[in-house]
Design an enzyme around this catalytic site. Structure first.
Site, PDB file in Angstrom:
ATOM      1  N   ILE A 140       0.848  -1.203   0.000  1.00  0.00           N
ATOM      2  CA  ILE A 140       0.000   0.000   0.000  1.00  0.00           C
ATOM      3  C   ILE A 140       0.880   1.248   0.000  1.00  0.00           C
ATOM      4  CG2 ILE A 140      -1.931  -1.126   1.185  1.00  0.00           C
ATOM      5  CD1 ILE A 140      -1.073   0.577   3.703  1.00  0.00           C
ATOM      6  N   ASP A 141       2.158   1.102   0.403  1.00  0.00           N
ATOM      7  CA  ASP A 141       3.027   2.277   0.564  1.00  0.00           C
ATOM      8  C   ASP A 141       3.484   2.870  -0.772  1.00  0.00           C
ATOM      9  OD1 ASP A 141       2.826   1.585   3.216  1.00  0.00           O
ATOM     10  OD2 ASP A 141       4.779   0.596   3.293  1.00  0.00           O
TER      11      ASP A 141
ATOM     12  N   ARG B 288      -5.366  -1.132   4.992  1.00  0.00           N
ATOM     13  CA  ARG B 288      -4.949  -2.361   4.301  1.00  0.00           C
ATOM     14  C   ARG B 288      -6.124  -3.299   4.036  1.00  0.00           C
ATOM     15  NH1 ARG B 288       0.530  -3.673   7.223  1.00  0.00           N
ATOM     16  NH2 ARG B 288      -0.460  -5.669   7.679  1.00  0.00           N
TER      17      ARG B 288
HETATM   18  O1  F6P Z   1       4.241  -1.741   4.437  1.00  0.00           O
HETATM   19  C1  F6P Z   1       2.872  -1.683   4.684  1.00  0.00           C
HETATM   20  C2  F6P Z   1       2.610  -1.183   6.074  1.00  0.00           C
HETATM   21  O2  F6P Z   1       1.216  -1.150   6.261  1.00  0.00           O
HETATM   22  C3  F6P Z   1       3.258   0.159   6.412  1.00  0.00           C
HETATM   23  O3  F6P Z   1       2.551   1.241   5.890  1.00  0.00           O
HETATM   24  C4  F6P Z   1       3.280   0.091   7.914  1.00  0.00           C
HETATM   25  O4  F6P Z   1       4.302   0.894   8.458  1.00  0.00           O
HETATM   26  C5  F6P Z   1       3.550  -1.355   8.180  1.00  0.00           C
HETATM   27  O5  F6P Z   1       3.160  -2.071   7.032  1.00  0.00           O
HETATM   28  C6  F6P Z   1       2.829  -1.926   9.364  1.00  0.00           C
HETATM   29  O6  F6P Z   1       3.193  -3.258   9.495  1.00  0.00           O
HETATM   30  P1  F6P Z   1       2.570  -4.225  10.593  1.00  0.00           P
HETATM   31  O7  F6P Z   1       1.172  -4.553  10.136  1.00  0.00           O
HETATM   32  O8  F6P Z   1       3.453  -5.403  10.570  1.00  0.00           O
HETATM   33  O9  F6P Z   1       2.586  -3.489  11.884  1.00  0.00           O
END
Ligand code: F6P
Length: 361
Positions: free
Chosen positions: A140-141, A288
């Protein structure tokens, strides 16, 4: 090149992104139509480390998943086979040889690896050890280099924009400043795009460290001409000039650091500077979830189907990429270890500035 791909493994790794299922579906349908068998590997590389965690995928298994968020194969960002999170005398376990062995035992000829930079880097290491692979960029980034877009980004921006729309009316009703923290890790794409789409007054991104006094002055100036509310969109990776990122959990050898909390800090610090009530909202994992937008479904389907074309052409060690208007293949080695951030002088940033968005820079 002549190719002998008859059976492939498919896995999804790292954080989920809307559109993963659309890629899986496209790979399975395109591969099956080309006479290739598909095996789904569960929870990223766990499906290679523990081969019992794999299952055949046929068109019947992927029917109806195009519109679903998440991934039918499961995912993890803690399953790096080179540093598996179980303790051994010498630290985390190295299961990479086991992956290569199991790849052969499962009768696979190639892998389709759908993931972000971390997952693609692991796949590339296995590729160098003789596991042919094609990568599909996911996040998503939108921070993967060599592709102008990753699937999942559009859905996340759509969600964040909807949230900003909703915050406008309550901010206006209560004459408040609403600070919205969005994801994006070290890149400001989600904040920038949702900020423009949602008509935010301030957008704070990691690429342009901010001065809070400039942000506060922008909000006070709005007040002076009669706009008694403001919307601030802050990327989770944003930080003040001379300051540092807000880290929630420190990184380890097994997983990356977790960012988060900048929205709350900004709201707290802006109150005395603006003499306005400032509240914050963290959109978090809501960005997400949900059904992928039609844009993400199409991009995911194009990537999945092109990955199969590459397998058939015997082109391995590459990643599908969007180079508008085409989907092309780029070498994975040009992707790993790099992050695509927002260029400070890009037309999108200039556009935002032209329409009056303050970056505090
Ligand atoms: O890389 C996608 C992402 O949603 C980032 O935007 C966010 O910093 C990270 O993953 C969060 O990851 P997790 O769900 O492992 O905390």
């Amino acid at each position: 090149m002549q190719t002998h791909v008859r059976r492939i493994g498919i896995l999804t790794g790292g954080g989920d992104a809307p559109g993963l299922n659309a890629v899986i579906r496209a790979v399975v349908k395109s591969a099956t139509n080309a006479g290739i068998e598909c095996l789904g590997l569960e929870d990223s590389f766990d499906g290679l480390i523990f081969p019992e965690r794999s299952r055949p995928l046929t068109p019947r298994d992927v029917t109806g998943i195009l519109r679903l968020g998440g991934t039918i194969l499961g995912t993890t960002n803690r399953g790096n086979p080179f540093a598996y999170p179980i303790s051994t005398e010498s630290g985390p376990a190295d299961y990479s040889d086991r992956c290569v062995d199991n790849f052969r035992k499962l009768g696979l000829d190639a892998l389709v690896v759908i993931g972000g930079d971390g997952t693609l880097a692991i796949a590339y290491e296995l590729h160098k050890r003789g596991v042919p692979m094609v990568g599909v960029p996911k996040t998503i980034d939108n921070d993967i280099v060599e592709t102008t877009m990753t699937f999942g980004f559009d859905t996340a921006v759509e969600f964040a924009t909807g949230a900003i729309d909703r915050l406008h009316s309550t901010a206006e009703a209560h004459h408040r400043v609403m600070v919205v923290e969005v994801m994006g890790r070290y890149a400001g794409w989600i904040a920038l795009y949702s900020g423009i789409a949602g008509g935010a007054d301030v957008v704070l991104i990691p690429e342009l460290p901010y001065h809070l006094d400039r942000v506060a002055e922008h909000i006070r100036a709005r007040e002076r001409w009669g706009a008694r509310f403001s919307i601030v969109v802050a990327a989770e990776g944003a930080f003040s000039s001379g300051g540092a990122r807000t880290v929630k959990t420190e990184g380890t050898t097994e997983r990356m650091e977790r960012l988060g909390g900048i929205g709350e800090t900004i709201a707290r610090e802006l109150e005395p500077l603006t003499e306005k009530e400032c509240r914050h909202v963290v959109l978090g994992h809501l960005q997400r979830g949900g059904s992928p937008t039609s844009y993400d479904r199409v991009l995911a389907t194009r990537f999945g189907s092109y990955a199969v074309e590459l397998l058939l052409a015997g082109q391995f060690g590459v990643m599908t990429a969007l180079h508008p208007p085409d989907v092309v293949a780029v070498p994975i080695e040009s992707v790993v270890g790099r992050t695509r951030t927002v260029p400070a002088d890009s037309d999108v940033v200039r556009t935002a500035k032209h329409v009056g968005i303050c970056f505090g820079d």
